[in-house]
Design an enzyme around this catalytic site. Structure first.
Site, PDB file in Angstrom:
ATOM      1  N   LYS A  84     -10.420  -5.243  -4.970  1.00  7.16           N
ATOM      2  CA  LYS A  84     -11.544  -4.132  -5.192  1.00  7.16           C
ATOM      3  C   LYS A  84     -10.884  -2.883  -5.546  1.00  7.16           C
ATOM      4  CE  LYS A  84     -12.931  -4.174  -0.550  1.00  7.16           C
ATOM      5  NZ  LYS A  84     -11.738  -3.796   0.079  1.00  7.16           N
TER       6      LYS A  84
ATOM      7  N   LYS B 199      -2.754 -10.290  -7.163  1.00  9.36           N
ATOM      8  CA  LYS B 199      -4.286 -10.618  -6.431  1.00  9.36           C
ATOM      9  C   LYS B 199      -5.314  -9.724  -7.085  1.00  9.36           C
ATOM     10  CE  LYS B 199      -5.703  -8.404  -2.560  1.00  9.36           C
ATOM     11  NZ  LYS B 199      -5.868  -7.951  -1.128  1.00  9.36           N
TER      12      LYS B 199
ATOM     13  N   LYS C  17       0.848  -1.308   0.002  1.00  8.08           N
ATOM     14  CA  LYS C  17      -0.191   0.046  -0.038  1.00  8.08           C
ATOM     15  C   LYS C  17       0.890   1.350   0.032  1.00  8.08           C
ATOM     16  CE  LYS C  17      -4.038  -1.554   0.053  1.00  8.08           C
ATOM     17  NZ  LYS C  17      -5.289  -2.051   0.370  1.00  8.08           N
TER      18      LYS C  17
HETATM   19  P1  ATP Z   1      -8.224  -3.658  -1.337  1.00  5.85           P
HETATM   20  O1  ATP Z   1      -7.894  -3.387  -2.794  1.00  5.85           O
HETATM   21  O2  ATP Z   1      -8.941  -2.182  -0.829  1.00  5.85           O
HETATM   22  O3  ATP Z   1      -6.854  -3.580  -0.492  1.00  5.85           O
HETATM   23  P2  ATP Z   1      -9.086  -6.045  -1.080  1.00  5.85           P
HETATM   24  O4  ATP Z   1      -9.908  -6.439  -2.244  1.00  5.85           O
HETATM   25  O5  ATP Z   1      -7.937  -6.488  -1.126  1.00  5.85           O
HETATM   26  O6  ATP Z   1      -9.145  -4.598  -0.916  1.00  5.85           O
HETATM   27  P3  ATP Z   1     -10.035  -6.500   1.596  1.00  5.85           P
HETATM   28  O7  ATP Z   1     -10.918  -5.650   2.255  1.00  5.85           O
HETATM   29  O8  ATP Z   1      -8.346  -6.236   1.961  1.00  5.85           O
HETATM   30  O9  ATP Z   1     -10.042  -6.347   0.079  1.00  5.85           O
HETATM   31  O10 ATP Z   1     -10.320  -7.926   2.108  1.00  5.85           O
HETATM   32  C1  ATP Z   1     -11.424  -8.264   2.538  1.00  5.85           C
HETATM   33  C2  ATP Z   1     -11.299  -9.882   2.584  1.00  5.85           C
HETATM   34  O11 ATP Z   1     -11.211 -10.668   1.155  1.00  5.85           O
HETATM   35  C3  ATP Z   1      -9.996 -10.592   3.471  1.00  5.85           C
HETATM   36  O12 ATP Z   1     -10.467 -11.408   4.094  1.00  5.85           O
HETATM   37  C4  ATP Z   1      -9.193 -10.751   2.178  1.00  5.85           C
HETATM   38  O13 ATP Z   1      -8.267 -11.732   2.461  1.00  5.85           O
HETATM   39  C5  ATP Z   1     -10.141 -11.264   1.022  1.00  5.85           C
HETATM   40  N1  ATP Z   1      -9.687 -11.126  -0.252  1.00  5.85           N
HETATM   41  C6  ATP Z   1      -9.484  -9.874  -0.720  1.00  5.85           C
HETATM   42  N2  ATP Z   1      -9.159 -10.104  -2.051  1.00  5.85           N
HETATM   43  C7  ATP Z   1      -8.785 -11.576  -2.375  1.00  5.85           C
HETATM   44  C8  ATP Z   1      -8.667 -12.356  -3.502  1.00  5.85           C
HETATM   45  N3  ATP Z   1      -8.210 -11.780  -4.631  1.00  5.85           N
HETATM   46  N4  ATP Z   1      -8.859 -13.848  -3.199  1.00  5.85           N
HETATM   47  C9  ATP Z   1      -9.346 -14.391  -2.161  1.00  5.85           C
HETATM   48  N5  ATP Z   1      -9.503 -13.428  -0.875  1.00  5.85           N
HETATM   49  C10 ATP Z   1      -9.235 -12.117  -1.113  1.00  5.85           C
END
Ligand code: ATP
Ligand code: LTN
Length: 331
Positions: A198, A195, A113
């Site tokens: 969002k 990964k 980040k």
């Molecule tokens: P950001 O992009 O804002 O960092 P993010 O999509 O990584 O967000 P988080 O809010 O950090 O999402 O994660 C919410 C939940 O979803 C966590 O348990 C995280 O491990 C899971 N998660 C996020 N992205 C993935 C992915 N690509 N595959 C599986 N689990 C995920």
């Protein structure tokens, strides 16, 4: 015997992706019958990256609506906004004094980040894992279901809990992570080494509220390889492995169970099957989500009750922690 306790949280930092659903929310739903469950909308965490205030409010409601649309039942679990339960901020502060700079410097989420937001590498982004440890430890949590990317934070939470208990006695429960076997690391469809997130630009991300046609297109355009042979090989055929992982997670199956369905078939067949499965799951969820988003009063109501139940659980732990470190209780 009292039920074991589950807590997890998601940041209201954008539109949810299918990674969030398959890696996290889907498992939240599985737990609600057998565990005492707390699912948090972690707005205090979200502001470690600058948020537009109007969007943050809308994203917080949206996350509540997705939790419900995915099948969480507010009679069974507590769905709440982190900032509504002020114990989180207090606990996070106290635990930050039991967290070492060197530990925080090793966190890959911080490094990622900080790299993505070079203009705003704020202190909160750095101390974020202490706040997350607070979320978890306030509830006496036994199990924390998340995607793979959160494993390091949960390990740090365990170390903080043990360190605290080592000084003051057995006050905090040391939690275990639960990382699903399939779908713990859904990858970006355009870059299967990264990964699915969002908060990415979107071409390789399937958003939960995306028009179904657009989902189909993105899956059809997913990056694969030139082998022209369906096999499960995360290293050399990462795009294909990702698509198979999505399919298996949608079907509640292991990779070994779905692989034979596609052996000898073309990549187009796999993509078509994945698109169909994803759409079959998302269509009813989207309908329910839209209904819920049109009734904010009902969402407020659910969030209020969730926060009350959460506070009742969190407050006694915070009192014990304050007592342990030597704070005078208010008279
Ligand atoms: P950001 O992009 O804002 O960092 P993010 O999509 O990584 O967000 P988080 O809010 O950090 O999402 O994660 C919410 C939940 O979803 C966590 O348990 C995280 O491990 C899971 N998660 C996020 N992205 C993935 C992915 N690509 N595959 C599986 N689990 C995920
Ligand atoms: N750090 C997590 C979100 C999060 C969380 C938590 C997850 C905040 N507090 C407590 C599990 C338990 C993330 O970025 N996905």
């Amino acid at each position: 015997m009292s039920k074991k306790i589950i807590l997890s949280g998601i940041q209201p930092s954008g539109q949810l992706s299918i990674g969030n659903y398959l890696g996290a929310i889907k498992n939240f739903v599985n737990y609600q019958d057998t565990y005492d469950t707390y699912y948090c909308i972690v707005d205090l965490h979200a502001i470690t990256v600058r948020q537009n205030p109007v969007a943050l409010k809308e994203n917080s409601y949206a996350l509540a609506a997705w939790y419900l649309a995915a099948g969480l039942n507010p009679e069974k679990c507590s769905i709440f906004i982190q900032s509504h339960v002020t114990e989180h901020a207090e606990m996070g502060w106290i635990l930050s004094t039991f967290t070492q700079m060197g530990e925080l410097e090793r966190m890959t989420q911080f490094k990622d980040k900080a790299n993505q937001h070079k203009q705003n590498i704020n202190a909160g982004l750095f101390t974020y894992p202490a706040l997350m440890a607070g979320d978890i430890l306030l509830y006496g949590t036994d199990v924390v279901p998340t995607g793979h990317d959160q494993k390091q934070h949960i390990e740090l939470t365990r170390d903080i809990a043990k360190r605290f208990n080592g000084i003051y006695g057995d006050i905090l429960t040391v939690p275990e992570p639960f990382i699903p076997k399939v779908a713990a690391r859904i990858k970006d469809l355009q870059n299967p080494l990264k990964k699915m997130s969002k908060s990415s630009d979107g071409a390789g991300t399937i958003f939960l509220n995306e028009p179904l046609k657009s989902i189909e297109k993105k899956i059809k355009r997913a990056v694969t390889d030139n082998e022209m042979n369906i096999a499960y090989d995360e290293k050399n055929q990462a795009g294909l492995a990702n698509l198979m992982g999505i399919y298996a997670a949608c079907e509640n199956k292991q990779i070994e169970e779905v692989l034979p369905l596609f052996e000898g078939k073309g990549y187009g067949d796999l993509k078509k099957a994945v698109a169909e499965k994803v759409i079959e799951i998302l269509e009813p969820m989207q309908n329910r989500y839209n209904e819920l988003m049109n009734d904010k009063a009902e969402l407020d109501n659910i969030l209020k009750k969730g926060a009350e139940k959460a506070r009742a659980k969190a407050s006694p732990t915070l009192i014990k922690v304050k007592e342990a470190v030597g704070f005078i209780a208010p008279s």
